[in-house]
Design an enzyme around this catalytic site. Sequence first.
Site, mmCIF file in Angstrom:
data_model
loop_
_atom_site.group_PDB
_atom_site.id
_atom_site.type_symbol
_atom_site.label_atom_id
_atom_site.label_comp_id
_atom_site.label_asym_id
_atom_site.label_seq_id
_atom_site.Cartn_x
_atom_site.Cartn_y
_atom_site.Cartn_z
ATOM 1 N N ARG A 132 -0.330 9.090 -5.637
ATOM 2 C CA ARG A 132 0.346 8.590 -4.442
ATOM 3 C C ARG A 132 1.032 7.241 -4.675
ATOM 4 N NH1 ARG A 132 -5.188 8.870 -3.865
ATOM 5 N NH2 ARG A 132 -6.373 7.136 -2.991
ATOM 6 N N GLU B 134 -7.641 2.960 -5.820
ATOM 7 C CA GLU B 134 -8.366 2.764 -4.568
ATOM 8 C C GLU B 134 -9.845 2.555 -4.875
ATOM 9 O OE1 GLU B 134 -9.022 1.673 -1.787
ATOM 10 O OE2 GLU B 134 -7.916 2.993 -0.420
ATOM 11 N N HIS C 158 -3.460 0.319 -3.140
ATOM 12 C CA HIS C 158 -4.148 1.030 -2.064
ATOM 13 C C HIS C 158 -4.736 -0.001 -1.099
ATOM 14 C CE1 HIS C 158 -4.078 4.735 -4.582
ATOM 15 N NE2 HIS C 158 -4.082 3.831 -5.551
ATOM 16 N N GLY C 159 -5.281 0.473 -0.002
ATOM 17 C CA GLY C 159 -5.836 -0.462 0.964
ATOM 18 C C GLY C 159 -6.802 -1.444 0.335
ATOM 19 N N CYS D 165 -10.022 9.218 0.831
ATOM 20 C CA CYS D 165 -9.300 9.742 -0.326
ATOM 21 C C CYS D 165 -9.876 9.226 -1.644
ATOM 22 C CB CYS D 165 -7.826 9.371 -0.219
ATOM 23 S SG CYS D 165 -6.745 10.327 -1.292
ATOM 24 N N GLN E 104 2.174 7.118 3.217
ATOM 25 C CA GLN E 104 1.168 8.048 3.746
ATOM 26 C C GLN E 104 0.940 9.205 2.780
ATOM 27 O OE1 GLN E 104 2.038 11.192 6.726
ATOM 28 N NE2 GLN E 104 0.817 9.958 8.134
ATOM 29 N N SER E 105 -0.338 9.498 2.502
ATOM 30 C CA SER E 105 -0.678 10.622 1.630
ATOM 31 C C SER E 105 -1.151 11.812 2.464
ATOM 32 C CB SER E 105 -1.780 10.218 0.640
ATOM 33 O OG SER E 105 -3.046 10.175 1.296
ATOM 34 N N LEU F 253 -4.010 13.146 2.486
ATOM 35 C CA LEU F 253 -5.350 12.955 3.038
ATOM 36 C C LEU F 253 -5.400 11.834 4.060
ATOM 37 C CD1 LEU F 253 -7.794 13.665 0.081
ATOM 38 C CD2 LEU F 253 -6.542 15.217 1.576
ATOM 39 N N ARG G 291 0.867 -1.160 0.000
ATOM 40 C CA ARG G 291 0.000 0.000 0.000
ATOM 41 C C ARG G 291 0.914 1.224 0.000
ATOM 42 N NH1 ARG G 291 -4.169 1.984 4.797
ATOM 43 N NH2 ARG G 291 -5.050 3.747 3.637
#
Length: 311
Positions: free
Chosen positions: A73, A126, A242-243, A29, A19-20, A22, A16
């Site tokens: 990101r 995401e 992403h997550g 995000c 850190q972004s 947001l 992942r």
Amino acid sequence: MTANRSSNVMTLFLLRHGQSELNHENIFCGWIDAKLTDKGKEQARHSAELIKQYCKANNLKLPQIGYTSRLIRTQQTIETMCEEFKLKPQLQIVYDFNKIKLGDEFGSDKKDNMKIPILQTWRLNERHYGSWQGQRKPNVLEEYGKDKYMFIRRDYEGKPPPVDLDREMIQQENEKGSSTGYEFKEPNRQIKYELECSNHEIVLPDSESLREVVYRLNPFLQNVILKLANQYDESSCLIVGHGSSVRSLLKILEGISDDDIKNVDIPNGIPLVVELDKNDGLKFIRKFYLDPESAKINAEKVRNEGFVKNP
């Protein structure tokens, strides 16, 4: 962590993004193009170092190909990692599975060892959080209540209300902010996703459940990532998502049930090793984090987003 390596094992390094801006603000995000924070870039450098150490300890080549979403990101994360690897990323947007160009030398002894192809796809984006995008998680929790908030956020079928793209998407390339109460907005799709929009088989979402993320990601996994791994007998690749897209990949590869996937949380910037058996149709063997203690601590923080303030 050291493992017994075999030429019959294909290694996926799943990550992942770091850190972004947001993430730091505890905001949903989704498809908003938030950049990495300084901490996010440091997480990317640390992830690259962990992968280098693992590859060296296990006599494994550095990733031969990389994959990212179309969001900034993930691109910044993989570009930062390539700097640490001393590799030059060769970026290519994939909007048609039949139009991938890796170069004649890819997979051969003539391969330029300083270059790494990076294939970018909206299918690794995401999850689209609909009208929750750009909203602060504690505010959404307060509005919906704990049960509904957790169902929409974590359940396989949970889905936020759809986005109103006329209000929540940047209408002009130079538009800043919003007069409609949305401080953060999704980029104009006709500009950012021009190639994807030209392919009439692609329908970009205005809200998604995790089931829908799995549905749109699986064709890319099967027809690009795993197909190229077989075609070029890759030993490893790097996927920065992403997550939700990392959770979706794990669900498909590992066969996680619809009910159990809601308990899987993905921390930012910690590499997850997934091993597949080349002799058994790239069947899942096992997975493990390269920094398991940090992964456990930070995954718990992900689960509690909205309930506690970010430090």
